[in-house]
Design a protein around this motif. Sequence first.
Motif, short mmCIF file in Angstrom:
data_model
loop_
_atom_site.label_atom_id
_atom_site.label_comp_id
_atom_site.label_asym_id
_atom_site.label_seq_id
_atom_site.Cartn_x
_atom_site.Cartn_y
_atom_site.Cartn_z
N PHE A 276 6.68 8.06 -10.39
CA PHE A 276 6.69 7.72 -11.80
C PHE A 276 5.54 8.36 -12.58
N HIS A 277 4.45 8.64 -11.89
CA HIS A 277 3.28 9.15 -12.61
C HIS A 277 2.75 10.45 -12.03
N LEU B 148 0.83 -1.20 0.00
CA LEU B 148 0.00 0.00 0.00
C LEU B 148 0.87 1.26 0.00
N ALA B 149 1.89 1.27 0.87
CA ALA B 149 2.77 2.44 0.94
C ALA B 149 3.59 2.60 -0.34
N ALA B 150 4.08 1.49 -0.89
CA ALA B 150 4.88 1.55 -2.11
C ALA B 150 4.07 2.04 -3.30
N THR B 151 2.79 1.69 -3.33
CA THR B 151 1.93 2.15 -4.43
C THR B 151 1.85 3.66 -4.45
N ILE B 152 1.69 4.24 -3.27
CA ILE B 152 1.60 5.70 -3.18
C ILE B 152 2.90 6.35 -3.65
N VAL C 116 14.71 2.55 -7.56
CA VAL C 116 14.32 2.27 -8.95
C VAL C 116 14.11 3.57 -9.71
N TRP C 117 13.44 4.50 -9.07
CA TRP C 117 13.20 5.80 -9.71
C TRP C 117 14.53 6.53 -9.98
N ALA C 118 15.43 6.49 -8.99
CA ALA C 118 16.71 7.16 -9.15
C ALA C 118 17.51 6.54 -10.30
N LYS D 53 18.18 5.65 -20.87
CA LYS D 53 18.14 4.80 -22.05
C LYS D 53 17.88 3.34 -21.71
N GLN D 54 18.07 2.99 -20.46
CA GLN D 54 17.82 1.60 -20.02
C GLN D 54 16.33 1.45 -19.69
N LYS D 55 15.53 1.18 -20.70
CA LYS D 55 14.08 1.15 -20.52
C LYS D 55 13.61 0.06 -19.56
N TRP D 56 14.40 -1.00 -19.42
CA TRP D 56 13.98 -2.12 -18.57
C TRP D 56 13.90 -1.71 -17.10
N ILE D 57 14.67 -0.67 -16.72
CA ILE D 57 14.63 -0.23 -15.32
C ILE D 57 13.23 0.29 -14.98
#
Length: 736
Positions: free
Chosen positions: A379-380, A369-373, A613-615, A622-626
């Motif tokens: 990211f969005h 729940l916390a990670a979703t926020i 992950v965001w960082a 360019k590494q889209k998989w991240i």
Amino acid sequence: MCNLEQLFFPTDDVDDCPIEQVRFTVSIKDDPTLPALTFRTWFLGFIACAVLSFLNQFFGYRQVPLFISSVSAQIVVLPIGRFMAATLPTKSIRIPATPWSLTLNPGPFNLKEHVLITIFANSGSNGVYGVNIITIVKAFYFRGIPIAAAILLTQTTQLLGYGWAGIFRKFLVDSPYMWWPTNLVQVSLFRALHEEEVRPKRGLTRLQFFFLVLTSSFCYYIVPNYMFQSITALSFVCWIWKDSVTAHQIGSGLFGLGLGSFAIDWATVASFIGTPLATPWFAIANIMFGFVATVYVLIPIAYWTNAYEAKRFPIFSPHMFDDDGQKYDVSRVLDQKTFKFNHEGYHNYSKVNLSIFFAFTYGLSFATLAATITHVALFHGRTIWQQTRETFRNQIGDVHTRLMKKNYKSVPQWWFYTLLALVLALSIYTCEGFDRNLQLPYWGVIMAAVLALFFTLPIGIITATTNQTPGLNVITEMIIGYMYPGYPLANVVFKTYGYISMTQAITFLSDFKLGHYMKIPPRSMFAVQLVGTLISSSVYFGTAWWLLESVEGICQPHLLKKGSPWTCPGDDVFYNASVIWGVVGPRRMFGDLGQYKKLNYFFLVGILAPLPVWALSRMFPKQKWIGLINMPIILGATGAMPPGRAVNYLMWGAVGFVFNFYIYRRYKRWWARHNYVLSAALDAGVAFSAILTYVTLQIRNKNGMNWWGMELDDHCHLAWCPTAPGIVVEGCPVFK
């Protein structure tokens, strides 16, 4: 950038939708003269909704449940609709004493009818959470519930979401910036099904392929369902080391970590997590990574370091235990007369203990729940803010909104407000009436409604832009558990009104957006959704009540006959949650009086997890998989365990890898043509086979041959055993 369709079908409309994916997928053409709410729509929609409702509730009580989505109905009704169009009379029938007339056959079976039937069917595939409450009352607490209260509970919990959907429809449906990504898959499938299909040379049409797979699935499921039930979970590690508790804990696919376990059964693959064929590969990869990290790293470390005295209890179990390692006797802490928490009994007995896996399930749900926020914000967040701001500014909408307003009458807002007021009043009556059988007072219903109202818009925005829907189940349980402890039914009823009404609102809004894209008259949409909800709620309730009354010992494995599938794994977890959050309460479990209070640190873990992950995604753009690494999915990967088991995840991941990674990359044309059809056919074959077997044989207690392979078990009987010294459990060795 214009829609490619305009190159071939020029129109006067300009596709000014601001979302590129929508421009490429959704047609800007509309024919408002096409009939939508026809006899075929009502007839096929009613049947599809009722059948899916019956099948999903029927399978929900079984050891290996199966979820059948509306995609099955979407594919099956197409040839039936076309057959009706070819055979039914076209002459109008006058309705006596009225100026109206109707026709059974208004012409060719069209796309709008198909969409409405699928949305009708979708009501039968979403489940009715209120039925879980009725099940635990009758099958776990062994108490009665007035049938009128039970019916009202199932209906009101499903219908309350219409009010919230109506309030926020302008922002979440009419706005072009709220684009609901999951609907684009449905739009693509509808357009593919209605394109003219030529049978390939030495090949099959999609419809022929569907019936071939359905027949094969139907015939084969007789084996795991009636002749050799053990192939639903095979664990060879247990067969090699027959007397080792550790080997059974590691190898059992049902009651352990499932290392090396497998199954030869589609129901095992698709149960609990849904069909892997409809899940994108990046999501499968995230889920399986989270599964491996949890099941093969976190849990073994916690268990073999004896965290929370884990060795005194099974390594994997959805049940509760006392300090001596025995199953928790809830009757000693629950006053049977008042149906409330018994303080004296609790202090004279034992605190509630959980298996290490079940305990970490709650910790990981906090983290998810916390990670979703955090994930959505990082990211969005900018996109959501921009799109939300434009939603409030943009009063005109895009081409799709203009077409809908130009060609069709909208649903009057007072329809939603009237329904909301009526259902809210009935909800309060349901809880306050019937001698307050459901325990929740009127203020609890109002608070649950306020909670749902508050969260519908932000969670709707997140879902409409990112395809992620944070759940409120744990938060609602925690809130009412602190405010009104000691009342098990009050807890689950509050959770249902607060969490499910919001979820229902999101579902209604998503369907409205699908109708918006497919140019379905809004009033037809409203009628189909409302009637579909009433039908599905009634069928879910009727099926559950019938099984609860007719299957002796249902949901109680120790009372069932050997090999009986009616073990209710999902309801078992629901019951235990009602005890944990309702009877004992969160303060004695996760608060200052609880032994699991350190699990609250998972909230912090969840908040921080998406940051690296965001960082990295910003450092290496360019590494889209991240950017495909999704921490909420990874942390919540094992959210279906329990009742889901390791063997379900292992088979789900294996099938998902084969079809959505290997075949998708190597044989993309075959995948595009057959993948979703294959999934629907496998589901339908299993469903029809199970129903036929039950109504012809199992209902008469004809359960097949009595042999080793008929046990609905993986024969890892020591996986349930504790390994702490001195703990005595029947059937288990005692360690010194």
